[in-house]
Design a protein around this motif. Structure first.
Motif, mmCIF file in Angstrom:
data_model
loop_
_atom_site.group_PDB
_atom_site.id
_atom_site.type_symbol
_atom_site.label_atom_id
_atom_site.label_comp_id
_atom_site.label_asym_id
_atom_site.label_seq_id
_atom_site.Cartn_x
_atom_site.Cartn_y
_atom_site.Cartn_z
ATOM 1 N N MET A 85 0.825 -1.208 0.000
ATOM 2 C CA MET A 85 0.000 0.000 0.000
ATOM 3 C C MET A 85 0.861 1.262 0.000
ATOM 4 O O MET A 85 0.582 2.227 -0.710
ATOM 5 C CB MET A 85 -0.936 0.025 1.206
ATOM 6 N N LEU A 86 1.937 1.250 0.797
ATOM 7 C CA LEU A 86 2.797 2.437 0.871
ATOM 8 C C LEU A 86 3.491 2.698 -0.459
ATOM 9 O O LEU A 86 3.512 3.828 -0.956
ATOM 10 C CB LEU A 86 3.841 2.266 1.984
ATOM 11 N N TRP A 87 4.070 1.633 -1.060
ATOM 12 C CA TRP A 87 4.754 1.803 -2.339
ATOM 13 C C TRP A 87 3.783 2.184 -3.446
ATOM 14 O O TRP A 87 4.120 2.956 -4.351
ATOM 15 C CB TRP A 87 5.513 0.536 -2.718
ATOM 16 N N SER A 88 2.551 1.644 -3.386
ATOM 17 C CA SER A 88 1.538 2.001 -4.384
ATOM 18 C C SER A 88 1.186 3.477 -4.291
ATOM 19 O O SER A 88 1.002 4.153 -5.311
ATOM 20 C CB SER A 88 0.273 1.154 -4.189
ATOM 21 N N PHE A 89 1.071 3.969 -3.055
ATOM 22 C CA PHE A 89 0.780 5.388 -2.854
ATOM 23 C C PHE A 89 1.853 6.248 -3.502
ATOM 24 O O PHE A 89 1.548 7.199 -4.232
ATOM 25 C CB PHE A 89 0.696 5.682 -1.350
ATOM 26 N N VAL A 228 9.932 2.310 -7.130
ATOM 27 C CA VAL A 228 8.763 2.372 -6.250
ATOM 28 C C VAL A 228 7.648 1.413 -6.681
ATOM 29 O O VAL A 228 6.534 1.477 -6.128
ATOM 30 C CB VAL A 228 8.204 3.809 -6.155
ATOM 31 N N TRP A 229 7.913 0.511 -7.648
ATOM 32 C CA TRP A 229 6.914 -0.503 -8.020
ATOM 33 C C TRP A 229 6.604 -1.355 -6.791
ATOM 34 O O TRP A 229 7.508 -1.844 -6.117
ATOM 35 C CB TRP A 229 7.434 -1.367 -9.164
ATOM 36 N N PRO A 230 5.317 -1.568 -6.469
ATOM 37 C CA PRO A 230 4.952 -2.180 -5.183
ATOM 38 C C PRO A 230 5.285 -3.664 -5.026
ATOM 39 O O PRO A 230 5.509 -4.127 -3.902
ATOM 40 C CB PRO A 230 3.430 -1.981 -5.129
ATOM 41 N N LEU A 270 -6.499 -2.642 -2.498
ATOM 42 C CA LEU A 270 -6.033 -1.573 -1.620
ATOM 43 C C LEU A 270 -4.870 -0.806 -2.253
ATOM 44 O O LEU A 270 -4.735 0.408 -2.062
ATOM 45 C CB LEU A 270 -5.606 -2.155 -0.269
ATOM 46 N N ALA A 271 -4.041 -1.530 -3.022
ATOM 47 C CA ALA A 271 -2.910 -0.878 -3.685
ATOM 48 C C ALA A 271 -3.400 0.120 -4.730
ATOM 49 O O ALA A 271 -2.854 1.227 -4.857
ATOM 50 C CB ALA A 271 -2.006 -1.926 -4.341
#
Length: 293
Positions: A85-89, A228-230, A270-271
């Motif tokens: 979720m953090l990396w997707s953001f 930053v790819w999740p 969520l991502a």
């Protein structure tokens, strides 16, 4: 900017660019020089403070420091507990930022692809480098500050990731969380020297080659998307300074492949929401930046 700078792979310079303060930031930092001392002696504190755009710099760097010291523990927690979720953001944040910066190019020509590709290669190469283990000596802490702050001020180039490559990320993050003044003072000294150096260089390039500078910065941000790819597959591990096993080499994979390899849910829904949130924030910040002017 402070929250972004904590995360390896994301640049505080990106946030400055989105909000429309980037060039003012560069020119304000550049104005801090020996001339400031001369103005201070001849005209007093008020004139010297005004010459360096003091209130702007004080407000901005106070916000950065506040964010770093208050969010360091939270970001560390999220990187472990909710990494997808953090990396997707941040992926959504950087992706929308690429569009935002590209809109500022005055004239698009085929030759523009060259500086963009240059920026992509530099950012991708930095993101693909293998982290090292460097002893936390006074000199290494100072030099790490010089290099990291240069990256932090460049959109798409992460100062935190530079620290990760140097093996200094955990050292600095631990110093922030424990308020190790000795380590932070040496690191801050390096940051000041590096910041004044890169600001002068960027101010010169913006003045002489405005669009080409923007094109290179756009390339930096495109190249940063790889970092930053999740969803990633860990190829090899290393032991950090705390004796913990942490990823050394990773490759990007699709969400379905990630589930197959790791046996963990990809959190795709969520991502996507997190990435959309990042995009919305960029649009809101862009709107704020336009209203500021």
């Amino acid at each position: 900017m402070g929250a972004a700078d904590i995360v390896p792979g994301v640049s505080g310079g990106t946030i400055a660019f989105i909000t429309g303060i980037y060039e003012e930031l560069i020119n304000s930092i550049k104005s801090v020089s020996w001339k400031t001392v001369v103005i201070l002696k001849q005209q007093g504190i008020a004139a010297a403070w005004s010459s360096i755009n003091g209130w702007f710099l004080l407000t901005l760097f106070s916000g950065i420091l506040f964010s770093v010291f208050t969010l360091a523990k939270l970001i560390s927690f999220l990187l472990v507990a909710y990494p997808e979720m953090l990396w997707s953001f941040f992926f959504g944040l950087v992706l929308a930022s690429v569009w935002h910066i590209s809109q500022q190019i005055k004239v698009w020509r085929w030759i523009n692809i060259v500086p963009v590709l240059l920026g992509v290669l530099v950012a991708w190469g930095a993101g693909s480098a293998t982290p090292a283990e460097v002893e936390a000596t006074t000199l290494n802490l100072f030099l790490s500050g010089c290099l990291a702050i240069c990256a932090m001020i460049l959109p798409g180039v992460s100062g935190s990731f530079i620290l990760l490559l140097l093996g200094m990320y955990s050292v600095i993050l631990d110093a922030v969380k424990s308020l190790d003044i000795a380590v932070l003072a040496v690191f801050a000294g390096g940051c000041i020297v590096g910041l004044l150096t890169i600001a002068n260089l960027l101010a010169w390039t913006f003045k002489r080659f405005h669009d080409y500078t923007l094109l290179v910065l756009t390339g930096f941000m495109i190249g940063a998307l790889d970092k930053v790819w999740p969803w990633k597959e860990t190829i090899s591990f290393r032991t950090n300074s705390h004796g913990e096993q942490v990823p050394l080499l990773q490759s990007n994979v699709l969400p379905g492949t990630f589930e197959t390899i790791t046996g963990q849910p990809s959190q795709l829904g969520l991502a996507l929401v997190s990435a959309a949130s990042g995009i919305v924030i960029v649009l809101l910040l862009e709107k704020m930046g336009r209203s500021r002017h």
